[in-house]
Structures are given as structure tokens and as C-alpha cells.
Write an enzyme that holds these catalytic residues in place. Structure first.
Site, PDB file in Angstrom:
ATOM      1  N   ASP A  74     117.361  72.205  30.825  1.00 42.58           N
ATOM      2  CA  ASP A  74     116.841  71.739  29.536  1.00 42.58           C
ATOM      3  C   ASP A  74     117.835  70.853  28.806  1.00 42.58           C
ATOM      4  O   ASP A  74     117.609  70.451  27.672  1.00 42.58           O
ATOM      5  CB  ASP A  74     116.444  72.933  28.660  1.00 42.58           C
ATOM      6  CG  ASP A  74     117.644  73.792  28.272  1.00 42.58           C
ATOM      7  OD1 ASP A  74     118.727  73.591  28.877  1.00 42.58           O
ATOM      8  OD2 ASP A  74     117.506  74.646  27.378  1.00 42.58           O
ATOM      9  N   ASP A  87     129.515  74.461  19.264  1.00 50.59           N
ATOM     10  CA  ASP A  87     128.180  74.525  18.646  1.00 50.59           C
ATOM     11  C   ASP A  87     128.266  74.049  17.193  1.00 50.59           C
ATOM     12  O   ASP A  87     128.181  74.843  16.243  1.00 50.59           O
ATOM     13  CB  ASP A  87     127.646  75.954  18.729  1.00 50.59           C
ATOM     14  CG  ASP A  87     126.212  76.071  18.219  1.00 50.59           C
ATOM     15  OD1 ASP A  87     125.558  75.015  18.065  1.00 50.59           O
ATOM     16  OD2 ASP A  87     125.769  77.207  17.971  1.00 50.59           O
ATOM     17  N   GLU A 146     127.785  67.683  22.219  1.00 47.05           N
ATOM     18  CA  GLU A 146     128.718  68.687  21.707  1.00 47.05           C
ATOM     19  C   GLU A 146     129.726  69.092  22.774  1.00 47.05           C
ATOM     20  O   GLU A 146     130.914  69.286  22.491  1.00 47.05           O
ATOM     21  CB  GLU A 146     127.932  69.910  21.214  1.00 47.05           C
ATOM     22  CG  GLU A 146     127.155  69.657  19.927  1.00 47.05           C
ATOM     23  CD  GLU A 146     126.252  70.812  19.547  1.00 47.05           C
ATOM     24  OE1 GLU A 146     125.978  70.964  18.342  1.00 47.05           O
ATOM     25  OE2 GLU A 146     125.822  71.566  20.458  1.00 47.05           O
ATOM     26  N   ASP A 163     156.816  32.690  55.814  1.00 46.61           N
ATOM     27  CA  ASP A 163     155.524  33.365  55.721  1.00 46.61           C
ATOM     28  C   ASP A 163     155.636  34.583  56.641  1.00 46.61           C
ATOM     29  O   ASP A 163     155.774  34.435  57.865  1.00 46.61           O
ATOM     30  CB  ASP A 163     154.396  32.461  56.215  1.00 46.61           C
ATOM     31  CG  ASP A 163     154.006  31.391  55.205  1.00 46.61           C
ATOM     32  OD1 ASP A 163     154.754  31.192  54.231  1.00 46.61           O
ATOM     33  OD2 ASP A 163     152.951  30.760  55.404  1.00 46.61           O
ATOM     34  N   HIS A 192     162.822  28.826  56.153  1.00 47.65           N
ATOM     35  CA  HIS A 192     163.427  28.012  55.103  1.00 47.65           C
ATOM     36  C   HIS A 192     164.626  28.725  54.487  1.00 47.65           C
ATOM     37  O   HIS A 192     164.797  29.941  54.646  1.00 47.65           O
ATOM     38  CB  HIS A 192     162.388  27.704  54.020  1.00 47.65           C
ATOM     39  CG  HIS A 192     161.245  26.872  54.503  1.00 47.65           C
ATOM     40  ND1 HIS A 192     160.970  25.607  54.022  1.00 47.65           N
ATOM     41  CD2 HIS A 192     160.290  27.124  55.450  1.00 47.65           C
ATOM     42  CE1 HIS A 192     159.902  25.122  54.638  1.00 47.65           C
ATOM     43  NE2 HIS A 192     159.469  26.023  55.507  1.00 47.65           N
ATOM     44  N   SER A 248     158.489  36.771  65.840  1.00 46.77           N
ATOM     45  CA  SER A 248     159.921  36.602  65.635  1.00 46.77           C
ATOM     46  C   SER A 248     160.308  37.140  64.270  1.00 46.77           C
ATOM     47  O   SER A 248     159.454  37.504  63.466  1.00 46.77           O
ATOM     48  CB  SER A 248     160.308  35.128  65.768  1.00 46.77           C
ATOM     49  OG  SER A 248     159.313  34.302  65.202  1.00 46.77           O
TER      50      SER A 248
END
Length: 653
Positions: A197, A229, A240, A449, A505, A593
Site C-alpha cells: 500500500d 511518523d 517520511e 606512444d 623522442h 620494444s
């Protein structure tokens, strides 16, 4: 109902004795069993990756995004599934030609922003085929100037960036914290609201408190019920209950653990409790929720054959050391997108590496002549890759790594390359790899990378990554280079995979020293070998060492290490040259590598995110020119670097 209907509790009279009489042990046991079954279902769907391992600081919290895949249109008729990858979690839909399925995602101000939606053509037996994907910056999407939460995005073919294979329509908004609390209360209420309910009688409320397992709260059930309540009608409504749980969690928590998944809830921490419950209580609401528990989209796309192999422990997905018989999947953290990705590698190669490098028997075979065979094989493969016929393999190579090789960045079109090795050592277009803080020589950058591991000391590298028992700085640099300046220094490992841009690099600006060639083996530099206690990859492989003399970092040892199938290491600078950080230093011919840079003790403050991942034994996917660290000699006067400040970012409801 036999346990206290909320419909006849309106008189406002209740007692703890009545509740205890009505809340029989069988009722409480039934309730706990319902919660237990729900937790088991949840854990099976989520896997071990769901649990929040760290607490979220208030200043890092940006909101909870409620993302819904509404529908999709594909240019093919086969069934498919969709995956969403965000940070270190991946979720998937069911196999379907339709959508309308949702998921909630935690947004952090300095956390992941890109959500990747990938669509796979379904194969129920093994892995499915990636058909298309799109990437959405959720913070940008949520803060855009628009009156609509809806958006349509094209799905791009992973091999052809200009080809659209379909589209997906999504909605995304930030959930209101008040609504989150109400949803949480509604879910809690539904578990014990036997008469459905929408309200709790005192006996139902009492069963709920008992199920939380908090003895202090259980002894104060009547007081808690009175506090909840508010209107005094003898029952507790959903609103509530939400108010009570929110207030109590800040003062005297009544929950020691989440009633859905069982995870411990931190006391007096409303933010983390709210975040956890918001993400946790998707389950069981009746909505179509994406299945979680995956680390990568590739894992999520596998069929039942792979799931069977996981079940029998033949293979596994996890972050950390790639050692043992289950070391079959290599996961790395993409620094740009802040999500986990899986390294593509042929299954047969993985099995052979596990056989050779993860056992005494395998390495014993290497010592009995297999080293020479490997050397001969690498040399022969190198010659083959320089032949005109090898150019026929370029399209197949690009197709295999179709979502990891961006041909739009490559300086020349594919037709330009006359041999496979010419393509392998390909150059990139100017500007494809911007160099961070180019005007500041006190900021070091990534040299390749690659998949990067960074450690404050050699001891840390041995704890978290390098498991070969004979690794040392002296062994790495060889007999001709004095190791004294680098003892107890910082160590950075740049591991290049075959699909990567293979030119390396300068990480710092300085004068290039003498190049010292050290002969050796050609073991693989794959983590399966590096993480093996039986193998000493970095100190036994063929390598070239040079010392870069700098004003900001002192001396930096630069070690280029060859590996299986690497025919040669070529340098484009000479001894005595003065180089600027980001300048090309050399390149590797065909194969995987590694580059290792060793800094003097206390010379560099390595970026925190790189160190944190490395302490988890997790490689970070980086690109040439990304920040690596800052000179400790100039830290006092350096401008603080970091991610953009999002304090002023306002997320739209």
C-alpha cells in the site's frame, strides 16, 4: 496480513511488544533471505569491480548522471549489443535490435568525462565484432545551452573515421539528490511493504530496522518510528521514510551496510552514502538496467565460451600483475579518456608467452638453445619485413588494430609505404603530438606512444612490476656506464606495442652523450615476461644506452631495449648533439620494444596519476609529449600544473 497491515494502523497507538509479537523470527528470516538473494543477483551482475574502493571528497563530486540509450538505427540487420565504457567500468545491454535502457554514472570534477558507446555485432559463442562507436563528453553535454536532454550521435566505423555505420539517441541528465533519497526509500519500502500500500506499519518498520543489523537502532525502534511518523497517522510513508534515513545518516546512522549489496556504509558521510545508494538502487526497480561488472568493452562483448573459460579459471580479467596461468588479458589505463582498455594480442601468442616465460621449464628451453632460435627468427623476420612482398600485410595489420591506429595522423598515405617496415616506422604529421609546456625545460614529457610505468625508486619497481630476480641499475646500464649517479633514482618504463607509433623522442632537453651498445637476448617485453620471476628481460636483452646531460634534471639515462622481432634500434641524433624535449631521438624496427629512463635521486617529481596507477601494477597508455613530471630543483618557483579547474561548472538538471 498476519504481520501488521499499515491500513489498520491509523490510531497512532503502537508498542514495541506488539511489534515483537507480530514480527516473528520467520518473518525477519524471510526478509533477510530476500535481501540475501538480491545481493547475490547483484554481485553476479556487477562482478568485483563495482565496489567503491575510495571515498569521494565533496570538492570532487560533480553529480550523478542518469544516462539512457533510447534507440538506435543501424545500417545492418544482424542482432547487436551496445556497451558503455566510463572510467574503469563497462556496462552492456542485452542482445536486441531495440533499446530504451539506462544506467547511472558517477561524475567527478577531475575524473573521467568521456563515455564511449560501442556497438557489437553479436556472436553468442565467442567474441563479437566491433561495428561502430561514438564518444560523448558528458560534462560538456550536460552543461550545453539546450532545453532538451536528448541527443543523437553518429556511430563511426573503427577502421574508417569518415564512415558512419549507424546512430544512437540518448538522454542524459543529472539526478536531483532529493529524488535519489526518495528512490532509495521507495526501494527499501518495497522490500518490507507486504501489503503493497506504499506505507509501513510499525511492525513492517520494525522488521526493516531489524534487517539493517544495527543493534543500537533496533533498540530504539519506537522512537525512530515516532520521529518518522511526522503527521502522526500511525504509518510511515515513502517521503517520511526518506526524510528519516537522510537525517539519521548524518547524525546516528541506522544502516551499517547497504541493504542491497551488503557493502559497508561509512557513518556520518551523507555524500558517499548518497552516491553509493544512487548507483546501487538501480537494481530491482523494474527499469531496464544495463548489466555491469565488466572492466572493458571487449570483455563485455564475449559470448558464453569465454565465460566458460573464466569459470574454469583458464583466463581472467583483472587489473594488476600479469603472472601465472591466467595471465591472458592485458589491461591498461588510457590517460586521455580515463578508461580501461584491453591490449589487442593474438591468443596463440599469449599462450606461447605463458608457456615460455611463466615457468621454469619454458625458460629452461630458452637456455638450451631456444635463445639462438629466437635470435635467428627475429633476424629472418626483420629481413622479410623489408621485402616488397611484405607491403601486402599492411592492410591486414591496420584492420586488426583498426581502432588503435589512426591513419589520419600518419604523414603519408598507405600507398606510400613500399615495405611493411617502412609503415612500421611511419612518421606522423606535424602537430599530431603536441609537446606539453614546450617553453619550459623543467617539465619532462613522455618519450613514446606507449604503456607507461613510473616509480620513485628501483625498489618500488621491484615491488609493483619487475619480478625478475636479477634486475638492477648496474645490470641495466652495463659495464661501460657508471651507475653511481642513478642509484636510488626514479625509473620510468615506456613499453611500445606493435600497433604503436615506433619513433621515440627526447623526454628532456639536453646534450646527448655517447651511445653504448650492449648485446643480448631478444625476449619479449610483454608484461607476461616482465612480471615473471623466472625472466630478466631488461638486463638480458639487447639494448643501447646514452646519457642526456640537462640543466634541470641533472643526468638522465636513456635506454632503448630491443625485443622479439625487433631487427634494429636506429638513432637519428649523434653524440654531442643538443636536443630539445620532444625532438625525435630514434626508432625501433618491426616488433615490440621498450625505452627506460632513469633519473637521479630526487631529480624529478613524477605526475601523481602515473605513480598511482603504477602502484596498482597498472600501465598507463600515454602519447609522445604528454607531461611526465617536473624538476624538483625548480618546484618552488614552478607554476602548478594539472587538469582544468571545474569549480565553476554548473550541471543542468
Amino acid at each position: 496480513m498476519g504481520h501488521g497491515s499499515s491500513k489498520d494502523g491509523g490510531s497512532g497507538s503502537y508498542s514495541d511488544d506488539d511489534a515483537d509479537a507480530k514480527s516473528s523470527p520467520s518473518h525477519i528470516s524471510r526478509l533477510k533471505e530476500r535481501l540475501h538473494r538480491h545481493r547475490l543477483r547483484l554481485r553476479r551482475r556487477r562482478g568485483s569491480s563495482y565496489s567503491q574502493n575510495k571515498l569521494l571528497a565533496a570538492e570532487d563530486f560533480a553529480g550523478i548522471a542518469h544516462l539512457t540509450l533510447i534507440n538506435a538505427e543501424m545500417k545492418f540487420k544482424d542482432k547487436w549489443l551496445a556497451c558503455i565504457s566510463f572510467g574503469e567500468q563497462t556496462f552492456r545491454t542485452n542482445v536486441s535490435n531495440e533499446l530504451s535502457i539506462e544506467r547511472k554514472l558517477l561524475l567527478e570534477k577531475n575524473g573521467p568525462r568521456l563515455a564511449r558507446i560501442s556497438v557489437f555485432e553479436m556472436n553468442r559463442l565467442s567474441k563479437s565484432n566491433l561495428i561502430g562507436y561514438c564518444e560523448i563528453n558528458l560534462l560538456d553535454y550536460l552543461t550545453q545551452d539546450s532545453d532538451s536532454d536528448f541527443g543523437t550521435f553518429n556511430l563511426i566505423d573503427p577502421g574508417l573515421s569518415n564512415m558512419v555505420v549507424g546512430s544512437v539517441c540518448i538522454s542524459c541528465n543529472v539526478e536531483d539528490p532529493i529524488e535519489t533519497e526518495k528512490k532509495f526509500a521507495r526501494r527499501i519500502l518495497s522490500i518490507v511493504d507486504y501489503d503493497e500500500d506504499g506505507k509501513l506499519s510499525f511492525s513492517e518498520f520494525s522488521e526493516l530496522i531489524n534487517a539493517f543489523g544495527n543493534k543500537v537502532a533496533a533498540s530504539k525502534k519506537e522512537d525512530l518510528f515516532k520521529a518518522a511518523d511526522i503527521n502522526g497517522d500511525g504509518v510511515v510513508s515513502m517521503d517520511e521514510l526518506a526524510e528519516l534515513l537522510a537525517v539519521q545518516q548524518e547524525t546516528e546512522p541506522i544502516m551499517n551496510s547497504c541493504p542491497v549489496c551488503g557493502e559497508i556504509v561509512v557513518e556520518c558521510d551523507k555524500l558517499n552514502t548518497l552516491v553509493h545508494l544512487s548507483l546501487c538502487f538501480d537494481e530491482g526497480t523494474g527499469n531496464q538496467i544495463m548489466t555491469g561488472g565488466f572492466l572493458t568493452e571487449k570483455q563485455a562483448s564475449y559470448g558464453w565460451l569465454f565465460k566458460l573459460s573464466e569459470w574454469v579459471r583458464f583466463s581472467s580479467y583483472d587489473v594488476g600483475l600479469n603472472s601465472g596461468s591466467s595471465a591472458s588479458h592485458i589491461l591498461v589505463f588510457d590517460r586521455k579518456t580515463k578508461r580501461l582498455v584491453e591490449e589487442l594480442i593474438d591468443t596463440k601468442i599469449v599462450l606461447s608467452m605463458r608457456t615460455i616465460y611463466q615457468s621454469k621449464v619454458g625458460l629452461g628451453l630458452m637456455d638450451k638453445g631456444a635463445k639462438e632460435i629466437l635470435q635467428s627468427l627475429s633476424e629472418r623476420q626483420g629481413r622479410q619485413m623489408n621485402s616488397v612482398e611484405s607491403a601486402e600485410d599492411i592492410p591486414k595489420f591496420i584492420e586488426f588494430f583498426k581502432d588503435q591506429i589512426n591513419m589520419a595522423e600518419v604523414k603519408y598515405p598507405m600507398e606510400h609505404f613500399k615495405t611493411f617496415n617502412e609503415f612500421f616506422v611511419r612518421e606522423l604529421k606535424p602537430g599530431a603530438r603536441p609537446i606539453a609546456s614546450i617553453e619550459r625545460d623543467d617539465v619532462a614529457v613522455c618519450a613514446a606512444d606507449c604503456r607507461l610505468m613510473a616509480f620513485k625508486s628501483v625498489q618500488d619497481s621491484l615491488r609493483f612490476w619487475i619480478k625478475g630476480r636479477k634486475f638492477s641499475i648496474q645490470g641495466l646500464l652495463g659495464k661501460e656506464v657508471s651507475p653511481n649517479a642513478f642509484i636510488d633514482g626514479s625509473l620510468v618504463i615506456f613499453r611500445l606495442a606493435p600497433q604503436d607509433y615506433h619513433r621515440f623522442h627526447l623526454p628532456v632537453s639536453g646534450a646527448i652523450g655517447k651511445f653504448v651498445n650492449i648485446p643480448g637476448c631478444l625476449y619479449t617485453v610483454n608484461p607476461i615476461a616482465v612480471n615473471s620471476k623466472y625472466c630478466n628481460v631488461f638486463t638480458e636483452n639487447k639494448r643501447t644506452v646514452t646519457i642526456i646531460s640537462t640543466a634541470e634534471f641533472g643526468k638522465v639515462a636513456f635506454v632503448a631495449i630491443g625485443a622479439t622481432m625487433v631487427g634494429s634500434i636506429t638513432f637519428v641524433k649523434k653524440e654531442g648533439d643538443i636536443g630539445k624535449k620532444g625532438d625525435e631521438l630514434g626508432y625501433f624496427s618491426f616488433g615490440g620494444s621498450t625505452v627506460i629512463c632513469v633519473f637521479e635521486k630526487d631529480a624529478i617529481e613524477i605526475d601523481a596519476d602515473l605513480l598511482v596507477n603504477s602502484e596498482r601494477s597498472l600501465e598507463t597508455l600515454v602519447s609522445v609529449g604528454m607531461t611526465l613530471g617536473v624538476s624538483r630543483r625548480k618546484l618552488g618557483g614552478a607554476v602548478t600544473r594539472g587538469l582544468p579547474n571545474l569549480e565553476t561548472c554548473v550541471l543542468r538538471d
